[in-house]
Design a protein around this motif. Sequence first.
Motif, short mmCIF file in Angstrom:
data_model
loop_
_atom_site.label_atom_id
_atom_site.label_comp_id
_atom_site.label_asym_id
_atom_site.label_seq_id
_atom_site.Cartn_x
_atom_site.Cartn_y
_atom_site.Cartn_z
N UNK A 107 -23.33 22.33 26.53
CA UNK A 107 -23.50 22.69 27.94
C UNK A 107 -22.69 21.76 28.85
N UNK A 108 -22.66 20.48 28.53
CA UNK A 108 -21.85 19.54 29.33
C UNK A 108 -20.39 19.96 29.30
N UNK A 109 -19.94 20.36 28.11
CA UNK A 109 -18.55 20.83 27.94
C UNK A 109 -18.31 22.06 28.81
N UNK A 110 -19.27 23.01 28.76
CA UNK A 110 -19.11 24.24 29.55
C UNK A 110 -19.08 23.93 31.04
N UNK A 113 -15.72 22.21 32.09
CA UNK A 113 -14.50 23.04 32.06
C UNK A 113 -14.73 24.43 32.67
N UNK A 114 -15.81 24.52 33.46
CA UNK A 114 -16.10 25.72 34.26
C UNK A 114 -16.12 27.00 33.43
N UNK A 258 -8.49 18.03 26.38
CA UNK A 258 -8.87 16.92 27.28
C UNK A 258 -9.85 15.96 26.61
N UNK A 259 -10.76 16.53 25.81
CA UNK A 259 -11.79 15.70 25.16
C UNK A 259 -11.30 15.13 23.83
#
Length: 414
Positions: A107-110, A113-114, A258-259
């Motif tokens: 969820x943090x990733x989502x 990165x919108x 990016x990650x």
Amino acid sequence: MKILIIGNGGREHAIAESLSKNRKVEQIYISTHNGGATGKIINANLANNSVETIDRFLAETNIDLVIVGPEQFLSEGIIDHIESKGIRAFGPHKSAARLESSKAFAKDFMNKYEIPTAKHYQYDNYDDALAGLSEFGYPVVIKADGLCGGKGVLICQDKDEAIKVLKDIFHNQVFGDQGSEIVMEQFLSGFEASLLCFVSGNKIYPFDTAMDYKKIYEDDLGPNTGGVGCISPNPFWSADLDQQSNQIIRKIEHGLAEENLDFTGILFIGYLVENGKLYVLEFNARFGDPETEVLLPRLNSDLLENILQAIDGKPVVLDFANNVAMTTIIVSEGYPGEYKTGFEIKGLKDVDPQALVYHNGTKNVENKILTNGGRVLSVVAVAEDLESARQTVYQNIKKINFENMSYRKDIGKI
Ligand code: GLY
């Protein structure tokens, strides 16, 4: 080439059958036991699939490539471990497998990165989670952060049910450490679509779509299962959804780079379509089951070549036939609850050549195939249209029988 596949279900059997078509492949070992193993496909019968027994097997057998099916191994870092021995392995490293093994991480990733997903908050204690309920209407979805064998997503119809779930997770610790954090999420209603993708050096190459049937009973009633039927392509998919999906894929690629996740393997995007808009429900970092059983029979490109392209960080050149595949999974009566196993399966030799049978939960004992799981067999057909595939599947299921056999009769009925 000698290949070891870790896992022993229908997904692994379908992968093994696809790989066996490549003439360079000498032997494919299934790590534990699959009653459908035949020809080049051999059961390694590794006791309890532990890392120690896998290590010993790798040392004794000159394995060139390891392919990992189940998420548990990926989340524990099996790819990092096998690569450290100088053996090629297909699947994401532990750091990238977190996209599946931690719902909070996903969820943090989502968010970062919108990537469109349901409104959600994360909590690591009962009091905050209880207060958080006021942010949502009902039903509300409560997800344990970690891997819970498909049991960690709870849809709560009212406040009483939600409070009971929160108490079970935080006070009774029903999911142990896997439930030390939760994601609370708005319930979205619509239809789901599975999109499996090869990922090669953070670049994404999607398969065709699929539709999984998760409920045990006809008309999508009863408890959730690992999947008891599947169709590819997803009959409700559209050009507009494809466009939305491509935009999401570009965002995921950007996020992976990016990650520095250096993702190689399969990324399975679990989509939900509500009022024509695509949302990402979850990521899995592996082949889906039963999605694999309907996707691989439609793949014209060579699976081994595609896997090696991904491992080498090259573009993955996928080619899908313009046809339809469907599977109905025969289960043991009682699944996903308690069920009995050890019944002899009869009629497998009578199945027509145009139907494929992958073994989900069987064992071969003195040349008798016995039931050995909740999901037992995937009967698959590929045809020009869904109705023809459906007829082939159900005509052939009638030729198979065992005590306590059960299956949904409405798979592919649109
Ligand atoms: N069919 C859903 C899954 O593999 O998780």
